[in-house]
Scaffold this motif. Structure first.
Motif, PDB file in Angstrom:
ATOM      1  N   MET A 120     -32.879-130.090   1.724  1.00  0.00           N
ATOM      2  CA  MET A 120     -33.163-128.700   2.002  1.00  0.00           C
ATOM      3  C   MET A 120     -32.358-128.025   0.438  1.00  0.00           C
ATOM      4  O   MET A 120     -32.982-127.279  -0.095  1.00  0.00           O
ATOM      5  N   VAL A 121     -31.164-128.307   0.272  1.00  0.00           N
ATOM      6  CA  VAL A 121     -30.387-127.875  -0.771  1.00  0.00           C
ATOM      7  C   VAL A 121     -30.993-128.291  -2.128  1.00  0.00           C
ATOM      8  O   VAL A 121     -31.391-127.366  -2.970  1.00  0.00           O
ATOM      9  N   ASN A 122     -31.459-129.233  -2.118  1.00  0.00           N
ATOM     10  CA  ASN A 122     -32.254-129.938  -3.484  1.00  0.00           C
ATOM     11  C   ASN A 122     -33.386-128.939  -3.623  1.00  0.00           C
ATOM     12  O   ASN A 122     -33.712-128.707  -4.751  1.00  0.00           O
ATOM     13  N   ASN A 144     -23.122-126.241   2.477  1.00  0.00           N
ATOM     14  CA  ASN A 144     -24.068-126.424   1.045  1.00  0.00           C
ATOM     15  C   ASN A 144     -23.316-126.813  -0.153  1.00  0.00           C
ATOM     16  O   ASN A 144     -23.658-127.505  -1.074  1.00  0.00           O
ATOM     17  N   GLY A 145     -22.055-126.124  -0.433  1.00  0.00           N
ATOM     18  CA  GLY A 145     -21.307-126.453  -1.389  1.00  0.00           C
ATOM     19  C   GLY A 145     -21.089-128.143  -1.557  1.00  0.00           C
ATOM     20  O   GLY A 145     -20.961-128.691  -2.638  1.00  0.00           O
ATOM     21  N   ALA A 176     -33.974-126.228  -2.419  1.00  0.00           N
ATOM     22  CA  ALA A 176     -33.872-124.843  -2.768  1.00  0.00           C
ATOM     23  C   ALA A 176     -33.715-124.589  -4.265  1.00  0.00           C
ATOM     24  O   ALA A 176     -33.852-123.726  -4.800  1.00  0.00           O
ATOM     25  N   VAL A 177     -32.818-125.387  -4.799  1.00  0.00           N
ATOM     26  CA  VAL A 177     -32.447-125.376  -6.192  1.00  0.00           C
ATOM     27  C   VAL A 177     -33.609-125.414  -7.105  1.00  0.00           C
ATOM     28  O   VAL A 177     -33.774-124.843  -7.949  1.00  0.00           O
ATOM     29  N   VAL A 236     -23.751-130.262  -3.008  1.00  0.00           N
ATOM     30  CA  VAL A 236     -23.689-130.178  -4.367  1.00  0.00           C
ATOM     31  C   VAL A 236     -22.723-130.925  -4.838  1.00  0.00           C
ATOM     32  O   VAL A 236     -22.692-131.589  -5.994  1.00  0.00           O
ATOM     33  N   VAL A 281     -37.540-123.299   3.277  1.00  0.00           N
ATOM     34  CA  VAL A 281     -35.875-123.208   3.412  1.00  0.00           C
ATOM     35  C   VAL A 281     -35.241-122.070   3.886  1.00  0.00           C
ATOM     36  O   VAL A 281     -34.090-122.278   4.530  1.00  0.00           O
TER      37      VAL A 281
END
Lengths: 194, 194
Positions: free
Chosen positions: A106-108, A166-167, A110-111, A170, A124
């Motif tokens: 999801m984070v990937n 989420n941090g 989103a970015v 990353v 997302v």
DNA sequence: AATAATACGGAACGAACGTTCCATTTAAAG
DNA sequence: CTTTAAATGGAACGTTCGTTCCGTATTATT
């Protein structure tokens, strides 16, 4: 009537999810998919539509398989504080064991995609909303049990915790130092107390 | 001797930085660069080498222009607590004002490229190391002034703060609710106190 | 003014992209 | 067993990719 599929559609979708998860949308070519899924081009397109449709299906499956179970577990957890800690530790362990640094799909997404792809942005965003409210609900329970600080609202703390996770997703991408994760997890969880 | 360049190389590099920052490496085509930089294909390749070299130069320039000034400012800040708060607020404001959700070029590159590109991974990792130590140094100063908790080491707190900021750079991608950012910033900063 | 080195614009390259099409194979239904 | 709709493998599509090359324009030096 017709021939039966030689492959398990759900299994193929899982493989596609992992491919997109690992390499992202743009860097995963149609050829990568044909090779990685072990089905032919035509089966791929007949079954899942085009590349974008497959990506959307994979992202939705990620939610079903990876996100929702955690949110449900959180809802029915006896010890909320321990459950949240377990989630953090799971993220940490995944980071340390997973050699290819997949992080969070999801984070990937989103970015990479959310800023230019409304459909993916919407998926997302929905995950984010539901996660936030699930965590907020759990934290509210914890606050009533005296486990967490009441200096901030349950929603504020939920947003904070989700942001920290989420941090971590990353941080995974460029660091695999165990102590790094331990530090982040310790301070983040301590912030929920008093 | 020779003709002089019709363009300012530094200015072009800034434009390239912004293009890559906004769309990422894979989604920015050579044509996008030619159009966006307003120079010819040949000038582009003669001056900056291939696409990958240009991306690396752009990422290094991001560090020089965007990261290092903040770290230097942190080092010479009178009120450390206020300075850290200002950084958070700056990230928040950028998120709310920037319509295209660029986020942070380093975070974007970490997610898209670091797992498959050692050179970029190394640049990102260096930024991370230097940021961590700059923040740790500042926090140590703040601890001596009694501004921050000593329940955790300065390094732990620095890692925590950096992680929270990286989280914000992800949150930017799918949420533009002011209150979301206020909540995250408030709880994150409160975690540094007692 | 002649020279020489470089910047420039644009055409062109082969490769890889996502996608479509078709002839063939398969197996459930009649 | 025949029929028939679907699954399959592979060739091929047009497009776009990153990159190179070349003829021309330009300007500091001689």
């Amino acid at each position: 009537m017709a021939r039966t599929k030689l492959f398990d559609e759900a299994l193929i979708l899982d493989k596609a999810m992992n491919l997109f998860w690992e390499k992202g949308y743009n860097a995963t070519s149609a050829q990568d998919l044909v090779d990685g899924l072990n089905i032919s081009r035509s089966s791929l397109y007949d079954t899942f539509g085009d590349k974008h449709s497959l990506f959307v299906k994979a992202l939705k499956r990620y939610r079903q398989e990876r996100v929702d179970p955690v949110l449900n577990g959180l809802d029915s957890a006896g010890d909320v504080e321990q459950y949240i800690r377990d989630v953090f530790v799971a993220v940490k362990d995944e980071a340390l064991n997973d050699a290819c640094s997949k992080g969070c799909f999801m984070v990937n997404s989103a970015v990479e995609m959310a800023p230019v792809d409304p459909e993916i942005a919407s998926i997302v965003h929905a995950i984010m909303i539901d996660t936030e409210s699930a965590v907020a609900k759990a934290i509210e329970k914890g606050q009533k049990q005296g486990l967490f600080t009441t200096s901030h609202s349950a929603q504020s703390l939920a947003r904070f915790i989700f942001n920290a996770i989420n941090g971590l997703r990353v941080t995974v991408k460029f660091d695999t130092d165990k102590r790094m994760f331990d530090d982040i997890v310790d301070v983040s969880l301590a912030a929920l107390k008093v």
